[in-house]
Design a protein around this motif. Structure first.
Motif, PDB file in Angstrom:
ATOM      1  N   SER A 143      -1.575  -3.781  -5.736  1.00  0.00           N
ATOM      2  CA  SER A 143      -0.310  -3.231  -6.299  1.00  0.00           C
ATOM      3  C   SER A 143      -0.989  -1.952  -7.680  1.00  0.00           C
ATOM      4  O   SER A 143      -0.647  -0.557  -6.963  1.00  0.00           O
ATOM      5  N   MET A 144      -1.960  -2.267  -8.231  1.00  0.00           N
ATOM      6  CA  MET A 144      -2.132  -1.470  -9.441  1.00  0.00           C
ATOM      7  C   MET A 144      -2.792   0.015  -9.134  1.00  0.00           C
ATOM      8  O   MET A 144      -2.637   0.790  -9.340  1.00  0.00           O
TER       9      MET A 144
ATOM     10  N   TYR B  29      10.876   5.308   3.258  1.00  0.00           N
ATOM     11  CA  TYR B  29      10.225   4.737   3.097  1.00  0.00           C
ATOM     12  C   TYR B  29      10.579   2.602   2.950  1.00  0.00           C
ATOM     13  O   TYR B  29      10.733   1.723   4.065  1.00  0.00           O
ATOM     14  N   ILE B  30      11.159   3.183   2.144  1.00  0.00           N
ATOM     15  CA  ILE B  30      11.853   1.427   1.570  1.00  0.00           C
ATOM     16  C   ILE B  30      13.002   1.347   2.987  1.00  0.00           C
ATOM     17  O   ILE B  30      12.642   0.194   3.459  1.00  0.00           O
ATOM     18  N   ASN B  31      13.558   2.100   3.126  1.00  0.00           N
ATOM     19  CA  ASN B  31      14.828   2.193   5.002  1.00  0.00           C
ATOM     20  C   ASN B  31      13.913   1.658   6.148  1.00  0.00           C
ATOM     21  O   ASN B  31      14.146   1.235   6.713  1.00  0.00           O
ATOM     22  N   ALA B  32      12.757   2.264   6.133  1.00  0.00           N
ATOM     23  CA  ALA B  32      12.350   2.476   7.294  1.00  0.00           C
ATOM     24  C   ALA B  32      11.516   0.676   7.203  1.00  0.00           C
ATOM     25  O   ALA B  32      11.404  -0.099   8.614  1.00  0.00           O
TER      26      ALA B  32
ATOM     27  N   THR C 295       7.719  -8.539  -1.940  1.00  0.00           N
ATOM     28  CA  THR C 295       6.371  -7.678  -1.903  1.00  0.00           C
ATOM     29  C   THR C 295       7.057  -5.705  -2.438  1.00  0.00           C
ATOM     30  O   THR C 295       6.154  -5.170  -3.148  1.00  0.00           O
ATOM     31  N   VAL C 296       7.811  -5.476  -2.391  1.00  0.00           N
ATOM     32  CA  VAL C 296       8.656  -4.617  -2.812  1.00  0.00           C
ATOM     33  C   VAL C 296       7.891  -3.893  -4.773  1.00  0.00           C
ATOM     34  O   VAL C 296       8.402  -3.126  -4.957  1.00  0.00           O
TER      35      VAL C 296
ATOM     36  N   THR D 279       1.282  -1.570   0.299  1.00  0.00           N
ATOM     37  CA  THR D 279       0.052  -0.291  -0.520  1.00  0.00           C
ATOM     38  C   THR D 279       1.050   1.649  -0.355  1.00  0.00           C
ATOM     39  O   THR D 279       0.935   2.085  -0.905  1.00  0.00           O
ATOM     40  N   ILE D 280       2.066   1.405   0.334  1.00  0.00           N
ATOM     41  CA  ILE D 280       2.350   2.429   1.559  1.00  0.00           C
ATOM     42  C   ILE D 280       3.391   2.765  -0.098  1.00  0.00           C
ATOM     43  O   ILE D 280       3.414   3.753  -0.907  1.00  0.00           O
ATOM     44  N   LEU D 281       4.244   2.158  -0.707  1.00  0.00           N
ATOM     45  CA  LEU D 281       5.348   1.531  -1.925  1.00  0.00           C
ATOM     46  C   LEU D 281       4.811   2.234  -2.796  1.00  0.00           C
ATOM     47  O   LEU D 281       4.804   2.662  -3.642  1.00  0.00           O
TER      48      LEU D 281
END
Length: 444
Positions: free
Chosen positions: A294-295, A92-95, A154-155, A75-77
């Motif tokens: 994702s979409m 956010y990837i770092n977090a 997931t990323v 959701t976030i990415l």
């Protein structure tokens, strides 16, 4: 491998090309468990198979919450990708890396220390306790690998790439299939060999994923730094209810088993065989649910609500078509499918009846995956949690209990099937009239 920009282009074609590799990835993950059980059961016997079944249940249950937090990644990415905010995406990837790594290490260490107590809590038979403890402790040491390659996959899916994660899972499955007989039979390591095979396969896949994504610059990873309070707060705000969703689902499945266990051994065994088939049947619906998450996330981030509606429509249509085709095949070959796993006449009869009754309810459970995937993409995690509580605890368990007591063992399938219909009605009602569109995750 190219990453999809879902904010433009044909929704219909994108969904097919994006969901296809996710389906194959899910199928490989199911085969991973199947191959593992096959080698252990044949080479080490029933007690060893029971030991890894119990141990795996503990690992999955304890990981459910962390995996739920990982689900918030989509959701976030995906919204950050849709907003084209490269700086926010990197932060956010770092977090996520810092938070998930910390939780994984903590759970791994605590699980390693208290593994025997956890097994005793589940009343593990004494003849299985030693082997189960060996297997469990090694798996707890490898939790960071499990989470690592799941997180990278997931990323990549959040960024629109579903093909690259398929490669990593394929490597893990093949390597595990080779190492299992080598460690168990050739090296004579027994159940520890099975555990080492699993951890090494996942560890190698995780390292491969890291090297590949760094080399190809597929993900903007950086040296981990302490995330900001706002980043951690948003992740926990979405991740905690997402983690609770997973726990509600596992608890609900356990409650259904208490109904099944009230019947004789043939019903229990037949239900177990049917659930293995169920895990294969629902793969397309689960893959479509991940794809629409994702979409839709990218398009919500880009404020393209017209495309979000198209994604929901095509997802629902594809789900109905695919699940009806699968339901027809299951109905026609229910007996043969059940007999793949069990041979006893009464067990095969129950499994056959179960599959024939529940087959044409499958499109409804698929609609839940689609609609909840869209809503989850907007960040409405608490709302999806409530829908899951309704689905499992106010519908599926009571209806299964009631129908099984009303008409006997065939009521298990009927009660579950009816609950699928009502769950999809609740999910559609919230999708249509709920307030999930009104609360943006990020300030404009």
């Amino acid at each position: 491998m190219p990453q999809h920009d879902f904010t433009k282009g044909s929704v219909r074609r994108q969904m097919i090309s994006f969901a296809g590799p996710i389906m194959l990835t899910n199928l490989l993950q199911v085969s991973y468990q199947f191959i593992d059980s096959l080698w252990v059961g044949n080479l080490l016997g029933g007690n060893a198979l029971g030991a890894i079944t119990i141990s795996s249940t503990i690992v999955v249950t304890l990981l459910a919450f962390i995996l739920g937090i990982n689900n918030a990644t989509l959701t976030i990415l995906s919204q950050q990708k849709g907003m084209n905010d490269k700086s926010g995406l990197k932060k956010y990837i770092n977090a996520f890396v810092v938070l998930l790594a910390t939780l994984s290490i903590l759970v791994g260490l605590l699980g390693f220390i208290f593994s025997e107590q956890l097994l005793q809590l589940l009343h593990t038979p004494n003849e299985m306790l030693h082997e189960a403890n060996l297997y469990l402790r090694i798996n707890f040491l490898g939790i960071l690998f499990i989470m690592g390659y799941n997180f990278i996959g997931t990323v990549l899916r959040a960024l629109g790439d579903s093909q690259t994660p398929l490669k990593f899972v394929f490597v893990a499955v093949v390597l595990n299939g080779v190492l299992d007989p080598l460690f168990i039979e050739v090296f004579q390591w027994g159940i520890q060999g099975a555990a080492y095979a699993t951890v090494l396969a996942q560890g190698f896949s995780f390292l491969l994923a890291l090297i590949y994504t760094f080399h190809r610059r597929l993900v903007p990873f950086s040296i981990p730094t302490l995330p900001s309070r706002e980043e951690v707060w948003l992740i926990l705000k979405l991740g905690i209810p997402a983690g609770l969703q997973m726990m509600v689902i596992y608890a609900g499945i356990t409650a259904i088993l208490t109904v099944v266990n009230s019947f004789d051994g043939a019903v229990v065994a037949g239900f177990g065989a049917s659930q293995r088939i169920d895990s294969l049947i629902t793969i397309p619906a689960m893959a479509l649910g991940t794809a629409v998450n994702s979409m839709a996330g990218q398009n919500i981030g880009a404020n393209r609500w017209d495309r979000v509606r198209q994604i929901a429509l095509y997802g629902a249509v594809y789900n109905v078509i695919i699940m009806l085709v699968i339901a027809s095949v299951v109905y026609l070959f229910a007996e043969a499918l059940t007999a793949l796993f069990v041979k006893e006449t009464d067990t095969v009869r129950f499994g056959t009846d179960y599959l024939k009754i529940i087959a044409f309810f499958y499109p409804f459970i698929g609609l839940n995956f689609i609609l909840n995937g869209i809503v989850r993409a907007a960040g409405a995690m608490y709302q999806v949690l409530i829908l899951n509580i309704l689905s499992f605890w106010l519908l599926r368990y009571p209806l299964t209990f009631f129908c099984s007591h009303l008409i006997g063992q065939n009521g298990i399938a009927l009660g579950m099937g009816i609950s699928f219909i009502f769950s999809s009605i609740f999910a559609f009602s919230y999708f249509k009239w709920g307030g999930w569109r009104k609360k943006p995750l990020f300030a404009a």
